[in-house]
Design a protein around this motif. Structure first.
Motif, PDB file in Angstrom:
ATOM      1  N   PHE A 703      26.185  38.836  31.771  1.00 49.16           N
ATOM      2  CA  PHE A 703      27.248  37.832  31.744  1.00 49.16           C
ATOM      3  C   PHE A 703      28.030  37.865  30.435  1.00 49.16           C
ATOM      4  CE2 PHE A 703      25.350  36.341  35.553  1.00 49.16           C
ATOM      5  CZ  PHE A 703      26.363  35.666  36.222  1.00 49.16           C
ATOM      6  N   ASP A 704      27.463  38.469  29.411  1.00 50.05           N
ATOM      7  CA  ASP A 704      28.207  38.613  28.157  1.00 50.05           C
ATOM      8  C   ASP A 704      29.281  39.690  28.253  1.00 50.05           C
ATOM      9  OD1 ASP A 704      26.757  36.597  27.046  1.00 50.05           O
ATOM     10  OD2 ASP A 704      25.394  37.911  25.919  1.00 50.05           O
ATOM     11  N   THR A 705      29.237  40.481  29.316  1.00 54.53           N
ATOM     12  CA  THR A 705      30.222  41.562  29.476  1.00 54.53           C
ATOM     13  C   THR A 705      31.378  41.173  30.399  1.00 54.53           C
ATOM     14  OG1 THR A 705      29.154  42.576  31.408  1.00 54.53           O
ATOM     15  CG2 THR A 705      28.344  43.232  29.242  1.00 54.53           C
ATOM     16  N   PHE A 706      31.244  40.092  31.161  1.00 54.96           N
ATOM     17  CA  PHE A 706      32.279  39.723  32.120  1.00 54.96           C
ATOM     18  C   PHE A 706      33.436  39.028  31.410  1.00 54.96           C
ATOM     19  CE2 PHE A 706      28.485  39.280  35.160  1.00 54.96           C
ATOM     20  CZ  PHE A 706      28.546  40.629  35.479  1.00 54.96           C
ATOM     21  N   GLN A 707      34.649  39.391  31.794  1.00 53.56           N
ATOM     22  CA  GLN A 707      35.847  38.859  31.156  1.00 53.56           C
ATOM     23  C   GLN A 707      36.339  37.608  31.879  1.00 53.56           C
ATOM     24  OE1 GLN A 707      36.864  40.409  28.215  1.00 53.56           O
ATOM     25  NE2 GLN A 707      34.921  41.461  28.621  1.00 53.56           N
ATOM     26  N   GLU A 708      37.360  37.015  31.329  1.00 53.00           N
ATOM     27  CA  GLU A 708      37.854  35.742  31.833  1.00 53.00           C
ATOM     28  C   GLU A 708      38.376  35.837  33.259  1.00 53.00           C
ATOM     29  OE1 GLU A 708      40.595  31.986  30.289  1.00 53.00           O
ATOM     30  OE2 GLU A 708      40.530  33.864  29.153  1.00 53.00           O
ATOM     31  N   ASP A 709      38.931  37.016  33.639  1.00 47.74           N
ATOM     32  CA  ASP A 709      39.480  37.125  34.992  1.00 47.74           C
ATOM     33  C   ASP A 709      38.398  37.075  36.061  1.00 47.74           C
ATOM     34  OD1 ASP A 709      38.343  39.612  34.618  1.00 47.74           O
ATOM     35  OD2 ASP A 709      40.227  40.729  34.702  1.00 47.74           O
ATOM     36  N   THR A 710      37.123  37.145  35.677  1.00 49.35           N
ATOM     37  CA  THR A 710      36.022  36.972  36.617  1.00 49.35           C
ATOM     38  C   THR A 710      35.974  35.550  37.178  1.00 49.35           C
ATOM     39  OG1 THR A 710      34.684  38.661  35.518  1.00 49.35           O
ATOM     40  CG2 THR A 710      33.479  37.033  36.804  1.00 49.35           C
ATOM     41  N   TYR A 711      36.519  34.593  36.419  1.00 54.32           N
ATOM     42  CA  TYR A 711      36.346  33.171  36.735  1.00 54.32           C
ATOM     43  C   TYR A 711      37.653  32.451  37.051  1.00 54.32           C
ATOM     44  CZ  TYR A 711      32.099  34.424  34.164  1.00 54.32           C
ATOM     45  OH  TYR A 711      30.952  35.049  33.729  1.00 54.32           O
ATOM     46  N   GLN A 712      38.775  33.138  37.128  1.00 51.71           N
ATOM     47  CA  GLN A 712      40.069  32.492  37.322  1.00 51.71           C
ATOM     48  C   GLN A 712      40.075  31.596  38.559  1.00 51.71           C
ATOM     49  OE1 GLN A 712      43.098  35.475  37.467  1.00 51.71           O
ATOM     50  NE2 GLN A 712      43.129  35.823  35.263  1.00 51.71           N
ATOM     51  N   GLY A 713      40.883  30.514  38.473  1.00 48.57           N
ATOM     52  CA  GLY A 713      40.995  29.608  39.608  1.00 48.57           C
ATOM     53  C   GLY A 713      39.856  28.617  39.703  1.00 48.57           C
ATOM     54  N   ASN A 714      39.046  28.503  38.631  1.00 48.36           N
ATOM     55  CA  ASN A 714      38.000  27.486  38.522  1.00 48.36           C
ATOM     56  C   ASN A 714      38.239  26.751  37.201  1.00 48.36           C
ATOM     57  OD1 ASN A 714      35.874  28.199  40.814  1.00 48.36           O
ATOM     58  ND2 ASN A 714      36.488  30.129  39.858  1.00 48.36           N
ATOM     59  N   SER A 715      39.154  25.793  37.217  1.00 55.06           N
ATOM     60  CA  SER A 715      39.643  25.211  35.973  1.00 55.06           C
ATOM     61  C   SER A 715      38.583  24.418  35.228  1.00 55.06           C
ATOM     62  CB  SER A 715      40.853  24.309  36.258  1.00 55.06           C
ATOM     63  OG  SER A 715      40.506  23.293  37.184  1.00 55.06           O
ATOM     64  N   MET A 768      35.730  48.142  35.146  1.00 51.42           N
ATOM     65  CA  MET A 768      36.827  48.787  34.443  1.00 51.42           C
ATOM     66  C   MET A 768      37.157  47.926  33.252  1.00 51.42           C
ATOM     67  SD  MET A 768      40.541  49.755  35.890  1.00 51.42           S
ATOM     68  CE  MET A 768      41.919  49.918  34.781  1.00 51.42           C
ATOM     69  N   VAL A 769      36.919  48.452  32.046  1.00 51.38           N
ATOM     70  CA  VAL A 769      37.172  47.707  30.834  1.00 51.38           C
ATOM     71  C   VAL A 769      38.026  48.568  29.929  1.00 51.38           C
ATOM     72  CG1 VAL A 769      36.178  46.562  28.843  1.00 51.38           C
ATOM     73  CG2 VAL A 769      34.969  46.516  31.029  1.00 51.38           C
ATOM     74  N   GLY A 770      39.217  48.109  29.582  1.00 54.66           N
ATOM     75  CA  GLY A 770      40.093  48.877  28.709  1.00 54.66           C
ATOM     76  C   GLY A 770      40.411  50.246  29.250  1.00 54.66           C
TER      77      GLY A 770
END
Length: 803
Positions: A703-715, A768-770
């Protein structure tokens, strides 16, 4: 034979007992231990069972003992064999004998034949075999594996070839078989001492280095089999000075350099030449002839034209010119001269061929059994297979038009692969007459209309059916339920309108079921019994119109997804191909499959045997995610996105310790993300976008590797990888929760290139990261990867994506 014991109980003075090829179906009677007069016991292929009486090895006059090819006969050697034994022939090949191979076997000095191939002896071959100086025939094949009847696990690492130098003392050997014996190290020259050697088999080992010049001393050699090793460098010119060579297997190594055959070449006796799958450049000069040649393997040998000497190879039976740069048309002389009446197998795949010089309506070789023309540029109408053909494979070409109904009269067909062409029209309904068909692959064409009946008319041999990526309509034929050998069924990306085919649940071998992107609809009810779909490993029902609750009762019964046998050496779901009685050098027919994960299309060239996947995305499933799904501990990919699921994410998903990809996006899930998910150490892709989740996201590990777009739409989510940081008050349940659908905020990947990368346990590209792809594990599976834009909301049910 009804009673072997009764037959021999009164034969107290018998000298020879020969029952080879007699179907005995019995144990070997212990009474034979007392028949001291016995000189010869031959029970080859007798269907013997049980344990062989060890005392028979000690019979004082026994000269011949042949127990070969009794797969279920067990036994072992006594520790002390009789040094005065007159035993001349000892053949235990392909039995289930096991245990320690005693050094006293070297005391059987009268032996001239010893065969213990494909047994289960351990731990090493005693060097005392050097005492058997009368040996004419020695077969130790597959000594360092776990036996003939079980899966081989390479329990023993084998030995360095140099430690077998004692073989050099067996100077009377004519036949030496060390196939699949896990020998490693450089090719030794002590074999050059065996100057009477006629046949040398060293295939399927780990022999390295170059082929030594010292082999020129083996002037009597007729068979040289070095296939499937790690040999390097050029083929020594001296090898081609051996005038008696008839069979040469050098294929599947790392040999390089130029090989030239010309008028002065001394191989006039050549019957078989196999150089495929190396890095060689082979040339045949004008004047070279090989009038006795029956098999020629020159795959990947940098050929630019058809070898002209084939015009005179009238006895040719097997020809492999695959993976070269042959261009243009197949010359007419190929079927008017080369093996016109004898050619049995022809492989011209992976070249640049455009057609036949004179377009035949029917494949011209009258005896042809197997034809492989895949991955060329062949166009026009499909040539009709010959009357005796079993394998017809022309995938990845430019053939157009319809399938002639004349195909239906080729009742011998077992493999029919027309995939990835430009074919159209309807699949002939008379295909139900192809009684022996085992593999049917018609994917990626433009076929329409109803699917013909399968496995009817007493035909039930089908193991794989792939009709995906066409425009087929109607319902799935109910006759498929009679395909009791079916392992692989892919009907994805068609226009099939039907309910869930629960009637397929009775198929005992079905491992892969893909119905994605069709018009399947309705509620998936309860299974008729707990035995439905007993070995199902991959199920893709995505992008349909299924509704109701998730099929929890099916999920509970899918035992194959609860555990896997990690020691199983089967890598892919595939099928051995047999041409006549011989398994080809590329012996498996692969089942490709296209799956979707994290908005990326994954095209597997081979379907991994250990892959476990459930994709129920882009349907109308509702209700909660049941905790029972946490029992499917072998799952690698789980996709429930694009439904209307509600409730919380069950903490039992933390039990899915093999999980690499989890997609729960585009639902109405609420509550917190369970902290138990942080223990999924292989989780490389996680998507919960566009739900109603709140509270802190899990911390640590993946979970330390997941970026913000993993959680979008959950304000109401917070965490250190999010712009919204957590405070004490934010970890409490909010009074209200908002959920807005934003048609333009979905996760978006667009790639303009094609990549082939190693995958994880399932051959999966997991992130896919960077701009860099990364994986959770390293394995030898490869996957072709394409990326597509997510489709608009209006096409969601068809493709399963959003923009």
């Amino acid at each position: 034979m009804r009673d072997f014991r009764s037959l021999v109980q009164n034969m107290t003075n018998i000298k020879q007992l020969h029952l080879s090829w007699v179907e005995i179906f019995s144990t070997v009677p212990n009474t034979l231990v007392n028949v001291s007069s016995l000189t010869s016991l031959r029970l080859h292929r007798g269907f013997l069972v049980g344990q062989f009486p060890v005392g028979i090895f000690q019979l004082p006059n026994l000269q011949v003992l042949d127990l070969s090819y009794n797969d279920y006969l067990t036994g072992y050697f006594p520790e002390n064999l009789n040094s005065s034994s007159p035993l001349r022939m000892l053949d235990l090949g392909t039995t289930n004998f096991t245990g320690h191979l005693p050094a006293s076997i070297g005391d059987l000095r009268a032996l001239n034949l010893l065969n213990i191939a494909y047994c289960d002896f351990y731990p090493s071959v005693p060097s005392s075999l050097a005492n058997l100086t009368q040996l004419n025939f020695l077969d130790l094949s597959s000594f360092f594996h776990s036996g003939f009847n079980g899966p081989r696990n390479n329990k023993f690492p084998g030995q360095v070839f140099d430690s077998w130098s004692w073989i050099g003392k067996l100077t009377k050997l004519n036949y030496l078989f060390l196939v699949d014996t896990n020998l490693r190290g450089d090719f030794p020259c002590f074999l050059a001492n065996l100057t009477q050697l006629s046949e040398l088999y060293l295939g399927y080992n780990q022999i390295t280095g170059q082929i030594p010049d010292c082999l020129v001393q083996l002037t009597q050699l007729t068979v040289l089999d070095l296939r499937s090793n790690n040999l390097q460098g050029a083929i020594p010119r001296s090898l081609f000075e051996l005038r008696n060579l008839e069979y040469v297997y050098l294929n599947s190594n790392n040999l390089s350099g130029n090989v030239e055959f010309n008028e002065s070449s001394k191989h006039k006796k050549l019957i078989l030449l196999h150089l495929s799958l190396n890095k060689l450049s082979v040339q045949f000069r004008t004047g070279f002839t090989a009038p006795e040649l029956i098999k020629l393997g020159l795959g990947s040998c940098n050929l630019t034209e058809f070898p002209e000497f084939l015009k005179y190879a009238s006895e040719l039976r097997h020809l492999d010119l695959s993976d070269n740069t042959l261009q243009g048309q197949i010359p007419k002389w190929m079927w008017s001269s080369a093996g016109t009446e004898t050619l049995y197998h022809l492989n011209l795949s992976h070249n640049h061929l455009t057609g036949f010089e004179e377009n035949p309506v029917i494949i011209p070789w009258s005896s042809l059994n197997s034809l492989e023309l895949d991955s060329n540029m062949l166009r026009g109408a499909l040539p009709i297979p010959g009357p005796s053909m079993t394998v017809y494979s022309v995938s990845n070409n430019e053939y157009s038009g319809e399938i002639p109904t004349a195909f239906c009269s080729r009742g011998t067909l077992t493999i029919l692969d027309l995939s990835n062409n430009n074919l159209k029209g309807m699949i002939p309904q008379c295909f139900e007459n192809l009684r022996f068909l085992e593999i049917l692959k018609l994917q990626n064409n433009s076929f329409h209309g109803d699917i013909p009946q399968m496995c009817s008319n007493k035909s039930a041999e089908l193991e794989a059916i792939d009709l995906s990526y066409n425009q087929l309509q109607g319902k799935l034929p109910r006759s498929i339920a009679s395909c009791y050998k079916l392992m692989f069924l892919n009907m994805g990306n068609n226009l099939i309108r039907d309910t869930f085919p629960s009637w397929l649940g009775q198929l005992p071998e079905l491992k892969v079921l893909s119905l994605r992107s069709n018009a399947f609809h309705g509620i998936i009810g309860n299974p008729a019994s707990t035995q439905e779909f007993p070995v199902l490993s991959i199920v893709d029902l995505s992008s349909n119109d299924f509704s109701g609750m998730l099929p929890s009762n099916y999920l509970e019964n899918w035992d194959a997804m609860k555990s896997v046998n990690e020691t199983d050496e089967v890598s892919y779901i595939d099928k051995p191909i047999r041409v006549g009685i011989e398994v080809q050098e590329v012996p498996y027919y692969d089942y490709p499959i296209t799956l979707f994960s994290k908005g990326v299309e994954l095209k597997y060239l081979k379907t991994p045997y250990l892959l476990r996947l459930i994709d129920l995305s882009s349907n109308r499933f509702e209700g909660q995610i049941q905790g029972i799904i946490g029992n499917l501990r072998a799952l690698h990919l789980l996709n429930l996105s694009n439904n209307t699921l509600n409730g919380s994410i069950p903490s039992s998903l933390g039990n899915l310790t093999a999980l690499e990809s989890l997609d729960l996006s585009q639902n109405q899930l609420s509550g917190k993300i369970p902290s138990d998910l942080a223990q999924l150490t292989f989780l490389a892709y996680f998507n919960v976008t566009h739900n109603r989740l709140y509270g802190p996201i899990p911390q640590g590990r993946q979970f330390d590797t997941f970026q913000e777009d993993t959680y979008q739409g959950n304000s109401d989510l917070c965490g250190k990888s999010l712009s919204k940081k957590c405070q004490d008050s934010e970890s409490k349940t909010p009074q209200t929760s908002t959920f807005e659908e934003d048609e333009d905020s979905g996760f978006h990947i667009e790639l303009d290139w094609f990549v082939v990368l190693p995958g994880a346990i399932a051959g999966l590209i997991v992130g896919m990261v960077g701009g860099n792809f990364w994986t959770a594990k390293k394995h030898d599976w490869f996957v072709e990867t394409f990326s597509r834009r997510r489709q608009t909301r209006s096409t969601r049910r068809r493709r399963g994506f959003r923009t």
